[in-house]
Write a protein that holds these residues in place. Structure first.
Motif, mmCIF file in Angstrom:
data_model
loop_
_atom_site.group_PDB
_atom_site.id
_atom_site.type_symbol
_atom_site.label_atom_id
_atom_site.label_comp_id
_atom_site.label_asym_id
_atom_site.label_seq_id
_atom_site.Cartn_x
_atom_site.Cartn_y
_atom_site.Cartn_z
ATOM 1 N N LEU A 1 -60.907 10.004 38.974
ATOM 2 C CA LEU A 1 -60.302 10.250 40.325
ATOM 3 C C LEU A 1 -58.920 11.070 40.184
ATOM 4 O O LEU A 1 -58.740 11.913 40.792
ATOM 5 C CB LEU A 1 -60.275 8.853 40.789
ATOM 6 N N GLY A 2 -58.068 10.313 39.052
ATOM 7 C CA GLY A 2 -56.698 11.083 39.010
ATOM 8 C C GLY A 2 -56.940 12.427 38.536
ATOM 9 O O GLY A 2 -56.292 13.363 39.096
ATOM 10 N N VAL A 3 -57.661 12.658 37.628
ATOM 11 C CA VAL A 3 -58.040 14.163 37.266
ATOM 12 C C VAL A 3 -58.469 14.999 38.475
ATOM 13 O O VAL A 3 -57.861 16.146 38.513
ATOM 14 C CB VAL A 3 -59.222 14.063 36.083
ATOM 15 N N ALA A 4 -59.519 14.606 39.386
ATOM 16 C CA ALA A 4 -59.690 15.530 40.369
ATOM 17 C C ALA A 4 -58.370 15.790 41.320
ATOM 18 O O ALA A 4 -58.332 16.785 41.662
ATOM 19 C CB ALA A 4 -60.799 14.753 41.323
ATOM 20 N N VAL A 5 -57.761 14.549 41.591
ATOM 21 C CA VAL A 5 -56.556 14.691 42.456
ATOM 22 C C VAL A 5 -55.528 15.607 41.956
ATOM 23 O O VAL A 5 -54.856 16.537 42.555
ATOM 24 C CB VAL A 5 -56.055 13.299 42.635
#
Length: 535
Positions: free
Chosen positions: A94-98
């Motif tokens: 999720l962090g990578v996508a954001v």
């Protein structure tokens, strides 16, 4: 005594029977207070993670916008990891996508870490471990150790044998899988010991066999021994590969498989001795001499029969892989690290490619050639711990972004100035303590992914080579012994019902302290002996 053991089930058997299988933390019978804590922790994380990110992004901080955005997202990810509001690998993804959505870096650049050789080392090692578990090679090894002369005749011998088994297996097999596999055997032995205690009148007739000191010692030796053994090789525990990858990226220095083992073996031996002393002193067995356990173990071993074709194939694949992992280290000893032959051999025998080759052998070595049956099927590979592989990739991604964006240097300078950390000793102590504290509240894998990227810039800002502090943080990330949530193997043994939470906390605190001291004192010595970290 052996005849009695094979008779009708006693109350002891019935009490132990329902605890003979692995259960994850979420499947355990938690007390109402523990259930409230777990539910509250996850709920808080769901709301706190985005709140912290948004608030941090809105703060008037005098750092480049790209760094502030990355820091805000990373803080949110860390909250998700610590609270486990979502599965830990999902928090990283999720962090990578954001990060990409907010323009910190292009997607291709961010996702390049998933092509790391270490990712393939994970995959290959996990498939080999899956074969060892599926075909019973690991279990056979365990019973071979347990049936050694005099081991099954004393409680101390049984406890130490379980420690040696878990240490040995965890160097190559998942710590959690090792403990889950050995748990039924340990509970079976505990049942025999409990009967001996009943017959001798050591305990009251209505005693709880899951609440004896010898049971707690055996179970804690399983959990803690796995963590110690996981430090023996780079593939023994996910934090090892995560830390090693981040160190190589920051310093340009790679720790070979052989170098890691030479460095780790003396430290792990001291840790094992310290662990045995701590557990036997704090959980002193009610009796010393035991009869019946040796007979039980011999019967279990006899039931396994001779080596199967699948077991032999697994041993061949495992032996080839480990040999090829060690060859570059042998060449380095003979020809030197700077020699052309070492460079050629280490490049050709890349650990990730060796791991993939060893795993592929399991799909080439037949168990039934006529029907084209091989040692593993693809569905076996589908069952490996892909979540850890994803988490490793996201950890490396954030480590790369910290360095590339300059945020790592900003954090390091700030922390070094605030805490006054100027020497390698002070930074190493800080790294070890931080890693242990974080690993007590979240998984050791997430601990390494969080702490090592913090420690490296702190050392760089202080003008210190980050190799020693970062590797110390990597080792310390596997130290989390106080609570069931600290490591998956803690959760496994806690779920057996044989370890009261107060016993785990007391034993865990003691071993945390001893382990921290051993890492701080002896790891720099062994790094120097191996000739690493001189840059």
């Amino acid at each position: 005594m052996a005849a009695e053991n094979q008779g009708d089930r006693t109350d002891v058997d019935k009490a132990l029977l329902g605890h003979a299988t692995y259960r994850s933390l979420g499947e355990q019978r938690l007390s109402p207070a523990e259930e409230r804590f777990e539910k509250g922790r996850r709920t808080i994380g769901l709301f706190l993670a985005p709140l912290i990110t948004v608030v941090f992004l809105a703060l008037p901080i005098e750092i480049p916008p790209q760094q502030q955005t990355l820091a805000g997202v990373l803080l949110g990810v860390i909250v998700l990891w610590v609270t486990e509001a979502v599965p830990i690998p999902i928090g990283g993804l999720l962090g990578v996508a954001v990060v990409v959505f907010l323009g910190v870096a292009p997607a291709d650049e961010v996702l390049a870490a998933f092509g790391s050789s270490t990712i393939f080392t994970f995959i290959g090692a996990f498939i080999l471990a899956q074969a060892m578990l599926k075909h019973g090679v690991a279990r056979r090894f365990a019973f071979r150790i347990l049936t050694l002369p005099r081991v099954g005749r004393s409680t101390t011998g049984v406890i130490l044998a379980f420690g040696a088994i878990t240490c040995g297996l965890s160097a190559f097999v998942s710590n959690t899988a090792t403990v889950a596999m050995l748990l039924p055997t340990a509970l079976g032995i505990l049942g025999v010991i409990a009967k001996v205690m009943q017959h001798r009148g050591v305990v009251a007739p209505d005693f709880d066999p899951l609440r004896v000191r010898v049971g707690a010692a055996i179970m804690l030796m399983l959990a803690y021994g796995a963590s110690v053994g996981g430090l023996l090789t780079p593939v023994g525990s996910p934090p090892n590969l995560i830390g090693r990858g981040l160190i190589e990226e920051a310093t340009g220095e790679r720790i070979s498989f052989g170098q890691w083992m030479v460095m780790a073996i003396p430290i792990c031996l001291l840790m094992f001795i310290a662990l045995a002393v701590v557990l036997l002193r704090l959980n002193k067995p009610e009796i010393r001499r035991i009869e019946g356990v040796a007979d039980y173990l011999e019967q279990q071993r006899a039931d396994m029969g001779p080596l199967s074709r699948a077991e032999k194939n697994t041993l061949v694949a495992f032996g080839v892989t480990v040999t090829l992992w060690i060859v570059p280290g042998v060449v380095a000893v003979i020809a030197g690290n700077d020699s052309e032959i070492y460079t050629t051999v280490s490049d050709r025998l890349d650990e990730g490619m060796v791991a993939v080759f060893g795993a592929a052998l399991l799909y080439l070595l037949p168990t039934d050639w006529e029907n084209r049956e091989f040692t593993l099927r693809w569905r076996d590979a589908a069952e490996i711990d892909w979540g850890t592989i994803v988490l490793f990739g996201t950890g490396i991604i954030f480590g790369s972004l910290l360095a590339d964006s300059g945020l790592a240097e900003t954090i390091g300078t700030s922390v070094a100035d605030t805490l006054g950390l100027t020497s390698v000793v002070a930074i190493t102590v800080f790294a070890v303590l931080l890693a242990i504290v974080v690993s007590e509240t979240t998984s050791n894998t997430a601990s390494a992914a969080v702490v090592v990227p913090i420690v490296i810039p702190v050392a760089v800002a202080a003008g210190v080579n980050p190799f020693v502090p970062a590797l110390a943080a990597t080792f310390a990330a596997s130290f989390g012994f106080m609570l069931p949530v600290s490591t998956p193997q803690n959760a496994v043994v806690y779920g057996s019902g044989a370890v009261p939470i107060t016993t785990m906390i007391r034993s865990g605190v003691a071993f945390d302290i001893v382990g921290a001291l051993l890492i701080i004192i002896f790891l720099p010595v062994m790094i120097s002996v191996v000739g690493l970290g001189a840059g």
